[in-house]
Design an enzyme around this catalytic site. Sequence first.
Site, PDB file in Angstrom:
ATOM      1  N   HIS A  41      44.858  27.572  42.474  1.00  0.00           N
ATOM      2  CA  HIS A  41      45.423  28.107  41.086  1.00  0.00           C
ATOM      3  C   HIS A  41      44.638  29.146  40.432  1.00  0.00           C
ATOM      4  CE1 HIS A  41      47.243  27.969  37.093  1.00  0.00           C
ATOM      5  NE2 HIS A  41      47.912  28.850  37.766  1.00  0.00           N
ATOM      6  N   SER A  96      51.791  27.545  39.841  1.00  0.00           N
ATOM      7  CA  SER A  96      50.870  27.261  38.699  1.00  0.00           C
ATOM      8  C   SER A  96      51.570  25.899  37.930  1.00  0.00           C
ATOM      9  CB  SER A  96      51.056  28.174  37.681  1.00  0.00           C
ATOM     10  OG  SER A  96      52.531  28.892  37.660  1.00  0.00           O
ATOM     11  N   GLU A 146      41.610  26.455  39.849  1.00  0.00           N
ATOM     12  CA  GLU A 146      41.729  25.033  40.053  1.00  0.00           C
ATOM     13  C   GLU A 146      42.319  24.517  41.485  1.00  0.00           C
ATOM     14  OE1 GLU A 146      43.631  23.993  35.466  1.00  0.00           O
ATOM     15  OE2 GLU A 146      44.743  24.968  36.757  1.00  0.00           O
ATOM     16  N   ASN A 149      47.146  25.260  32.297  1.00  0.00           N
ATOM     17  CA  ASN A 149      48.512  25.644  31.748  1.00  0.00           C
ATOM     18  C   ASN A 149      49.160  24.545  30.904  1.00  0.00           C
ATOM     19  OD1 ASN A 149      48.590  28.007  33.033  1.00  0.00           O
ATOM     20  ND2 ASN A 149      49.958  27.605  34.362  1.00  0.00           N
TER      21      ASN A 149
HETATM   22  N1  CAA Z   1      41.793  43.822  37.905  1.00  0.00           N
HETATM   23  C1  CAA Z   1      43.155  43.965  37.599  1.00  0.00           C
HETATM   24  N2  CAA Z   1      43.443  43.934  36.353  1.00  0.00           N
HETATM   25  C2  CAA Z   1      42.403  43.980  35.353  1.00  0.00           C
HETATM   26  C3  CAA Z   1      41.149  44.120  35.758  1.00  0.00           C
HETATM   27  C4  CAA Z   1      40.699  43.956  37.100  1.00  0.00           C
HETATM   28  N3  CAA Z   1      39.487  43.900  37.648  1.00  0.00           N
HETATM   29  N4  CAA Z   1      40.588  43.975  34.544  1.00  0.00           N
HETATM   30  C5  CAA Z   1      41.284  44.134  33.609  1.00  0.00           C
HETATM   31  N5  CAA Z   1      42.526  44.123  34.243  1.00  0.00           N
HETATM   32  C6  CAA Z   1      43.637  44.769  33.483  1.00  0.00           C
HETATM   33  C7  CAA Z   1      44.466  44.158  32.295  1.00  0.00           C
HETATM   34  O1  CAA Z   1      45.550  43.473  32.778  1.00  0.00           O
HETATM   35  C8  CAA Z   1      45.084  45.475  31.675  1.00  0.00           C
HETATM   36  O2  CAA Z   1      45.991  45.938  32.684  1.00  0.00           O
HETATM   37  P1  CAA Z   1      46.561  47.662  32.692  1.00  0.00           P
HETATM   38  O3  CAA Z   1      45.881  48.384  33.697  1.00  0.00           O
HETATM   39  O4  CAA Z   1      47.794  47.744  32.809  1.00  0.00           O
HETATM   40  O5  CAA Z   1      46.038  48.115  31.398  1.00  0.00           O
HETATM   41  C9  CAA Z   1      43.621  46.298  31.740  1.00  0.00           C
HETATM   42  O6  CAA Z   1      43.264  45.969  32.922  1.00  0.00           O
HETATM   43  C10 CAA Z   1      43.059  45.939  30.574  1.00  0.00           C
HETATM   44  O7  CAA Z   1      41.811  45.821  30.819  1.00  0.00           O
HETATM   45  P2  CAA Z   1      40.215  45.976  29.966  1.00  0.00           P
HETATM   46  O8  CAA Z   1      39.156  45.934  31.020  1.00  0.00           O
HETATM   47  O9  CAA Z   1      40.829  47.204  28.979  1.00  0.00           O
HETATM   48  O10 CAA Z   1      40.653  44.720  28.856  1.00  0.00           O
HETATM   49  P3  CAA Z   1      39.391  43.850  28.860  1.00  0.00           P
HETATM   50  O11 CAA Z   1      38.074  44.187  29.068  1.00  0.00           O
HETATM   51  O12 CAA Z   1      39.729  43.649  27.049  1.00  0.00           O
HETATM   52  O13 CAA Z   1      39.899  42.531  29.403  1.00  0.00           O
HETATM   53  C11 CAA Z   1      41.489  40.641  30.129  1.00  0.00           C
HETATM   54  C12 CAA Z   1      40.969  42.339  29.658  1.00  0.00           C
HETATM   55  C13 CAA Z   1      40.315  40.310  31.016  1.00  0.00           C
HETATM   56  C14 CAA Z   1      42.582  40.589  30.507  1.00  0.00           C
HETATM   57  C15 CAA Z   1      41.080  40.139  28.592  1.00  0.00           C
HETATM   58  O14 CAA Z   1      41.600  40.249  27.621  1.00  0.00           O
HETATM   59  C16 CAA Z   1      41.215  38.341  29.028  1.00  0.00           C
HETATM   60  O15 CAA Z   1      40.383  37.732  29.481  1.00  0.00           O
HETATM   61  N6  CAA Z   1      42.315  37.757  28.577  1.00  0.00           N
HETATM   62  C17 CAA Z   1      42.685  36.532  28.777  1.00  0.00           C
HETATM   63  C18 CAA Z   1      43.457  36.271  29.991  1.00  0.00           C
HETATM   64  C19 CAA Z   1      43.958  35.072  30.225  1.00  0.00           C
HETATM   65  O16 CAA Z   1      43.898  34.010  29.542  1.00  0.00           O
HETATM   66  N7  CAA Z   1      44.339  34.546  31.701  1.00  0.00           N
HETATM   67  C20 CAA Z   1      44.933  33.580  31.755  1.00  0.00           C
HETATM   68  C21 CAA Z   1      46.492  33.511  31.913  1.00  0.00           C
HETATM   69  S1  CAA Z   1      47.161  32.182  32.393  1.00  0.00           S
HETATM   70  C22 CAA Z   1      47.358  32.238  33.999  1.00  0.00           C
HETATM   71  O17 CAA Z   1      46.902  33.236  34.576  1.00  0.00           O
HETATM   72  C23 CAA Z   1      47.818  30.934  34.609  1.00  0.00           C
HETATM   73  C24 CAA Z   1      49.196  31.005  35.128  1.00  0.00           C
HETATM   74  O18 CAA Z   1      49.420  30.199  35.902  1.00  0.00           O
HETATM   75  C25 CAA Z   1      50.178  32.005  34.727  1.00  0.00           C
END
Ligand code: CAA
Length: 265
Positions: free
Chosen positions: A129, A108, A141, A179
């Site tokens: 990415h 990343s 990406e 990022n």
């Molecule tokens: N597979 C795996 N995990 C999943 C999933 C799937 N299909 N769907 C949801 N999750 C996970 C969440 O992490 C969380 O984990 P737990 O099992 O530990 O509880 C749980 O499932 C919550 O999911 P919900 O379905 O209840 O929640 P939601 O429908 O509100 O969506 C979300 C959750 C998709 C994470 C949403 O909140 C979201 O889009 N958040 C923003 C995520 C974001 O910005 N990601 C980018 C981060 S930066 C990055 O990744 C770049 C880097 O290089 C670090």
Amino acid sequence: MSDERLAIAGTGAIACGLATVGATLGDVVVFARSDASAERARASVEKQRSKLEDPGPGAVTVTSSWDDLRDATFFVESVAEEPAVKGAVLGHLDTVAGPDAILATTTSSLSVGELALASGRPERFVGLHVFNPVPRMKLVELAFPPQASPDTQQRATALCAALDKTAVVVPDAPGFVVNKLLFPYLFSAVEFAEQHGMRPEDVDECMKLGAGHPMGPLALLDFVGLDVSAAIGREIGAAVPARVEALIAEGALGRKSGRGFYNYG
Ligand code: CAA
């Protein structure tokens, strides 16, 4: 369409998420460096697949033998964000991969060009990415080193489409697009909360309801992991807040360790 056979080195959230998505296309082999990480990876993939309406036809095999990866055509390195560690893994992948196979990295924040050189096959190399959680986030990406062949570019793009992701070609610049733009905002939310004594819940509520973000910035830092976030901050030249460093020093790395800005019981 894409008939690539995927092999993934690594057992973290991104590696397991990618294996989960890969299995919607076909069999996937995951390399784990120890029995303990192999066990964790099996559980993580199983949990992630159970959340999908249609987990697909593929089997995900977790192995600790490089030899088991030989039949793959598309190898993805998804281990710790440390150049030496990634370089060593890419070297192993180059030795097991056939001559036409593509090597990819999910870095990343590190230089794709430098990792491409470390891989020994820069003409068949790509930065792929993906975002957390991989099954839910549509974007990939794609960052190509200057030596990447047209065939590499075409195959990487086709793989993303087959995985039902939207690929955007981005420059090989630290943090790529997301990022580089996201983390200064996340860190400024930490500084703001500290400066004004605001609770994480309240800052997050503002950005969720006022800006339409699915998660607030402090919850998102916990979700990404504070150690990973600090590493990204250093790579993109964004000042990592003292509060983030202090939490890391306490072992509070976010969701994965049970505590970060929030407690996860
Ligand atoms: N597979 C795996 N995990 C999943 C999933 C799937 N299909 N769907 C949801 N999750 C996970 C969440 O992490 C969380 O984990 P737990 O099992 O530990 O509880 C749980 O499932 C919550 O999911 P919900 O379905 O209840 O929640 P939601 O429908 O509100 O969506 C979300 C959750 C998709 C994470 C949403 O909140 C979201 O889009 N958040 C923003 C995520 C974001 O910005 N990601 C980018 C981060 S930066 C990055 O990744 C770049 C880097 O290089 C670090």
